[in-house]
Structures are given as structure tokens and as C-alpha cells.
Design a protein around this motif. Structure first.
Motif: not given
Length: 613
Positions: A298-321
Motif C-alpha cells: 500500500n505504499g508505506l508497507s508490504a504485507r506477506f502471508t505464509a503457511q507451513d508445508a502441510l497447508s501448502g499441499l493443495s494437489g490431488t492424489f489419484t494413484k490409489g491401488i
């Protein structure tokens, strides 16, 4: 709970706390560039050189081969004896040039060490970071970096390092080839050695730049919900008081800024520092995170957001056997994590740690199509374990630990009386045990027409089945990976292709298993669990009783306090209560720390007193 020192513990218990500190490190690194790049074999390198290791091994070599260069025949245990030939097992030392520089440090024109990297896609990097020869302290005194897009040279610059660790902060945008030429060494008769090369560099935010930081963590001890761990921090973008230093680095309109190099999955490390009575700073790791995207400025400041590795697992697993003999929960967790695309740690380790007891627990169920993190939650729940990411960034599945609850949070640390909430009394916990039966005859599960023009890659999804088969009319299947509920195939051809999947559809049935509470009243409730990986009545009973024991602990405390960076969700501690002669034992469910020049926290914890009675 993180280990601390007696001086730190004494300071945290004092009535007037000394100032706390914070620092956040952000790695602006393009890992995909290292994964994608190719390097042609260079005739200028020695036979024991390992140029690929300088990109893919995050560990800096701690020893090196002894050679006839000045200072490289020391009998100090750090220098190794050279192997006799290229077929011997080689120590990973990075790139080593065949040629030695002359008495003035320069290389002969025909022997100048040069590395050329090519990339199948365009990349943009904020700079380059080098680790040269940290064992003996040698480094190039002059080298040139050139970047190309096709045959067009986009960038050319000369650098003069002053030590073996060197970084550039010159951004290079949208290139597909990178060339490095090393012209001169810092000392005579030396070979060029590069132990590590990173496409990017690191930025450190100190408490003088951090306006506000909020760290939150929540873990469910019975794995009904996914754990959650986030870091939200705001830094100065413009120093309006002095106007000094780099301004608007995080503004997307600044052509010299670094906004465009900041993106999802940039690594973040957090540390808290506590000033002690002797004036020193005691630092505690706050955890490892990944950015969720670019900062909001916003000009004067910059805001960052972060998450842990587990929260970042947004992919889908399809290889169940579907395995006739079933599979262990350990094997299932390995399959999910291997498929998730998680990068190795800076020490080269796989970023997860699994309880060995998972090898003794089996399921007859194939993994359903779900997000990776949701499947890990189901595995943890079926094993009566907790799922979380630890402070070193490792994803863990293990039983909730029971260390001694030696820490007491007393009224001196609390900023308010705890708020107490009670959940309703429990009557019973129901946990179904699943059975999966395949139909006797195969049936058509998927049939679709696809347009094929050369090579076509498809992911097909269909009802869970046994003995799935994929056929194609009008095209050739050149590659096929077939699983219980999905298939990944590659078609070759031109025109329309009809793809058909057949298999024996699986039918799921359940047997209800319950764990009853001996004493209950008319208002008591019942809890219903649903985990498709639980396939035996014995396992269902084990999980139901585990959940029942936890839900019978009804009271939860929430309160604001000074803030203790060493506390983790799931920790055991004791808190003072005006209604108890002894501090009450609790297990931490949620933690929140806020830094805005000073530190303050909130805790949510379950009362374990009933379990001790």
C-alpha cells in the motif's frame, strides 16, 4: 516445546520482561530453474568434478580432494586422497576446473573455465548466490555472467568477489540460457571450485523493518480436522523518516524492485529473540514456512502471508491401488508424500518423519481421490496419531507425545482470567469399519471421445474398481498408468479417439462399531466418525475408544498472556487456576503470537485434570 536455557526461563518469569526481538528470512530462489537446467559436459573440468551436485545438493561440502595446488596438501583430515580414476566412487565436491590459473591469477584464454546452462522454459531470477571453495578459501577475483533468450543477449555483467561466499542482486528476466566465465582467481596457481550455486538469494527482515507479525498454529489431537499453521507479517516498504536505503522494493511498479521475484513457495524462516539480564539475545526458532503468493503493498508497507508445508499441499492424489493383501498405513503415507512434490530440506533430507508403528497397521482400502493433506489426515486418524508440521519444516505423523509438563503459566504471565468453555457430555462414539467388494463381472466405467492431434495426455477418473483396463479406438495408447479410480494415459494419433475404461466396480459396506460412555444424561450427544481407511472392527474399536477418551475431557481454556515462543500446539503444561490448589494440567490446542514492537500471545488448551483422576 523447544528447549531453552535457565537464563531464558528466569527472564520469562520476571515481573518486568526485557525487550524481545524478531527476524524473518525469506529465500527468493527459483528451485525449478535448478531442476530444469541442463549443462553440457565441459572439457575444462577434472575427472573428479561433480558439477551437477553444486545445483542439487543443498549441503556445502565440508572437505575436498588434496591436489598439487598451493595449500592443498595439508594433513589436517579435511583434504581427501584423490581416487585413481573416474570409475572410483567420487566425493561430491562440486565443479572443479582442469586448468590452473597463472602466477598472476588469470587463466589462459583457451583454458578459461566456462559453464553454460540451458532451460526448456523461460526463467526470471533476482540474482545468483555462489559458494566457492570454503575448505581452503579460494574464489574467483573476476567473472562474467551473460544471459540469453534464444540468440539475443539480454544481460552481461562482470563481478569481483571478495570472499568464497558471494551473491549478486541483479535481476535477470525471461532467459533460457545462462553463461558464466571465470577470468581470474584470487591467488596464483589455483583451480576454480564452485561448491554451490543458487538461482536467487536471501532477504532478512529485522525487527527494525517488521511492523507487525502474527503467527498462528492449531493441531487437533484426534485428527478430525486438518492442522493449520500460518505466518502473516508486514514490513516497511518506504522509510518515510530517513528516506535512506532501498525504497519501494516490494512495489510492483518499481522496475528495480524485487516484487516479481517473490511468489508462492518461497521459503520463510522465523526466529524470536529474548533479551537476557546479561544483555545477550537468546534466539528460538519460530518455524519454517512458505509464502502463499506475492505481497500486498500500500505504499508505506508490504504485507506477506505464509503457511507451513502441510497447508501448502493443495494437489490431488489419484494413484490409489487395490492390493489383495492390503497395505500398511506407513506405505500409504509414503505413496502420498512421494507424490506430493515436496522438496528436500536444505540438508538433503526428505521433509517428513513417520512413526514406525504405522508399519504394523494395515488397511484393505485403496486410497480415494483426495488432496494429499486430506489423505495424510485420514492415515493419521486411522492410526490414532496426530498430523502436524514441526519447527524444522518436517511433516510428521506420530502419537501425541506425553513429555513432563514442567512449565507453569502463572498469573504473572496471564493478561486476563482464562475463559472456560465446556462441550456437551458424551453418550457414545460410532466408528464404521468399511468392507470393499468387487462385482463379479466387469462393466464399462468410462467412455469418451477425445480430439487427438499428435500426442495427447489424459487423466481419466471413474468409480473405484478392481482390474481396470483402458482401451482406445482411433489412437494408440503409448503410455498408461492405471489405478483403482484413475488412469493417466498418453495417446498418439490424429483425429477422434474413443477411450473406454472397464473394471469390476467396488461396493462399500460398513459395520458400526461404538465406544459407549458408562455415565451420561438425557442431553448427552453421540459422535459419528467416517474414515474409509478403517477396514477392521478391531481398528474401528481402537479409534472409537481413542476419540471417546478425548471427548470426555470437556473443559477448554482460552486466555491472553505475555507470549512464549517456545510453546507448540500439542504441548503439555500447567496453568494457575483460582479454583484449584495445584496448577491445572492442560494440552495446548492453539497458539497465537503477535509481535508489534513487543510480544503478546493467546493460548487455547484442553483441561486434562479429569484424565488424571
Amino acid at each position: 516445546m523447544q528447549p531453552t536455557s535457565p537464563l531464558y526461563d528466569a527472564q520469562m518469569k520476571s515481573q518486568i520482561a526485557l525487550p524481545c526481538r524478531i527476524r524473518i528470512r525469506c529465500g527468493l530462489v527459483d528451485h525449478d530453474a535448478a531442476d530444469e537446467c541442463t549443462m553440457p559436459a565441459a572439457p575444462q573440468q577434472t575427472f573428479y568434478s561433480r558439477p551437477d551436485s553444486m545445483l542439487h545438493d543443498p549441503r556445502v561440502p565440508q572437505s575436498s580432494y588434496a591436489t598439487l595446488e598451493p595449500g592443498r596438501m595439508r594433513a589436517d583430515g579435511v583434504l581427501r586422497i584423490l581416487p585413481h580414476n573416474a570409475q572410483a566412487a567420487l566425493y561430491s565436491e562440486g565443479l572443479v576446473s582442469k586448468a590452473l590459473c597463472g602466477a598472476d591469477g588469470t587463466f589462459e584464454p583457451a583454458e578459461i573455465p566456462q559453464i553454460s546452462f540451458s532451460f526448456p522454459t523461460l526463467h526470471s531470477i533476482p540474482g545468483l548466490s555462489f559458494v566457492f571453495d570454503c575448505v581452503c578459501g579460494d574464489y574467483p577475483a573476476e567473472f562474467v555472467v551473460e544471459a540469453f533468450r534464444g540468440q539475443t543477449r539480454l544481460f552481461s555483467r562482470s563481478y569481483s568477489p571478495a570472499n568464497p561466499v558471494f551473491s549478486t542482486n541483479d535481476g535477470i528476466d525471461l532467459f533460457d540460457r545462462l553463461t558464466l566465465r571465470f577470468l581470474r582467481m584470487n591467488a596464483p596457481r589455483r583451480r576454480l571450485r564452485i561448491a554451490q550455486l543458487t538461482f536467487g538469494f536471501g532477504v532478512t527482515f529485522s525487527d527494525s523493518e517488521i511492523i507487525r507479525a502474527v503467527q498462528k498454529s492449531e493441531v487437533d489431537p484426534i485428527s478430525r480436522r486438518l492442522p493449520h499453521s500460518t505466518l502473516d507479517f508486514t514490513v516497511v516498504n518506504i522509510n518515510s523518516l530517513t528516506g535512506s536505503g532501498e525504497q519501494c522494493l516490494y512495489n510492483p511498479d518499481n522496475p528495480r524492485g524485487i516484487f516479481r521475484y517473490i511468489g508462492r513457495q518461497n521459503p520463510i524462516s522465523l526466529e524470536y529473540g529474548q533479551t537476557l539480564e546479561d544483555g545477550s539475545i537468546y534466539w528460538i526458532s519460530g518455524g519454517q514456512y512458505e509464502l502463499t503468493g506475492q505481497p500486498d503493498t500500500n505504499g508505506l508497507s508490504a504485507r506477506f502471508t505464509a503457511q507451513d508445508a502441510l497447508s501448502g499441499l493443495s494437489g490431488t492424489f489419484t494413484k490409489g491401488i487395490l492390493a489383495a493383501e492390503g497395505q500398511t498405513l506407513y506405505a500409504l503415507a509414503q505413496q502420498v508424500l512421494d507424490d506430493s512434490g515436496l522438496r528436500r530440506t536444505p540438508q538433503g533430507q526428505k521433509p517428513w518423519k513417520l512413526w514406525s508403528g504405522l508399519k504394523n497397521l494395515r488397511t484393505a482400502a485403496p486410497l480415494p481421490i483426495r488432496k494429499h493433506k486430506e489423505l495424510l489426515q485420514l492415515i493419521a486418524h486411522a492410526a490414532c496419531c496426530v498430523l502436524f508440521t514441526d519447527r524444522q519444516g518436517f511433516i510428521r505423523i506420530e502419537p501425541a507425545a506425553c513429555p513432563p509438563d514442567t512449565l507453569v503459566v502463572d498469573s504473572n504471565e496471564m493478561l486476563e482470567y482464562p475463559r472456560v468453555r465446556e462441550i456437551p457430555t458424551l453418550r457414545a462414539v460410532h466408528c464404521p469399519a468399511y468392507s470393499y467388494t468387487a462385482e463379479e463381472n466387469a462393466s464399462q466405467l468410462h467412455r469418451e471421445t477425445y480430439a487427438v492431434n499428435g500426442t495427447q495426455v489424459l487423466e481419466l477418473r471413474y468409480p473405484m474398481c478392481a482390474d481396470a483396463k483402458v482401451t482406445a479406438q482411433g489412437a494408440v495408447i503409448t503410455k498408461a498408468e492405471i489405478y483403482a479410480a484413475a488412469a493417466h494415459i498418453t495417446l498418439e494419433g490424429t483425429g477422434s479417439a474413443v477411450v473406454t475404461v472397464t473394471g469390476r466396480k467396488l461396493t462399500a459396506s460398513t459395520r458400526d462399531v461404538r465406544a459407549d460412555v458408562p455415565l451420561f444424561d438425557a442431553s448427552s450427544c453421540e459422535e459419528y466418525l467416517d474414515n474409509p481407511l478403517i477396514t477392521s472392527c478391531e481398528d474401528a474399536s481402537r479409534v472409537a475408544h481413542w476419540v471417546k477418551d478425548w471427548l470426555c475431557l470437556r473443559s477448554t481454556y482460552s486466555f491472553a498472556y505475555r507470549g512464549r515462543p517456545e510453546l507448540d500446539a500439542l504441548d503439555l503444561l500447567r496453568i494457575e487456576s483460582p479454583f484449584s490448589a495445584q496448577p491445572v494440567p492442560v494440552r495446548v490446542l492453539k497458539t497465537e503470537l503477535t509481535y508489534d514492537g513487543g510480544l503478546q500471545g493467546t493460548l487455547c488448551a484442553k483441561n486434562l485434570a479429569a484424565a488424571e483422576e
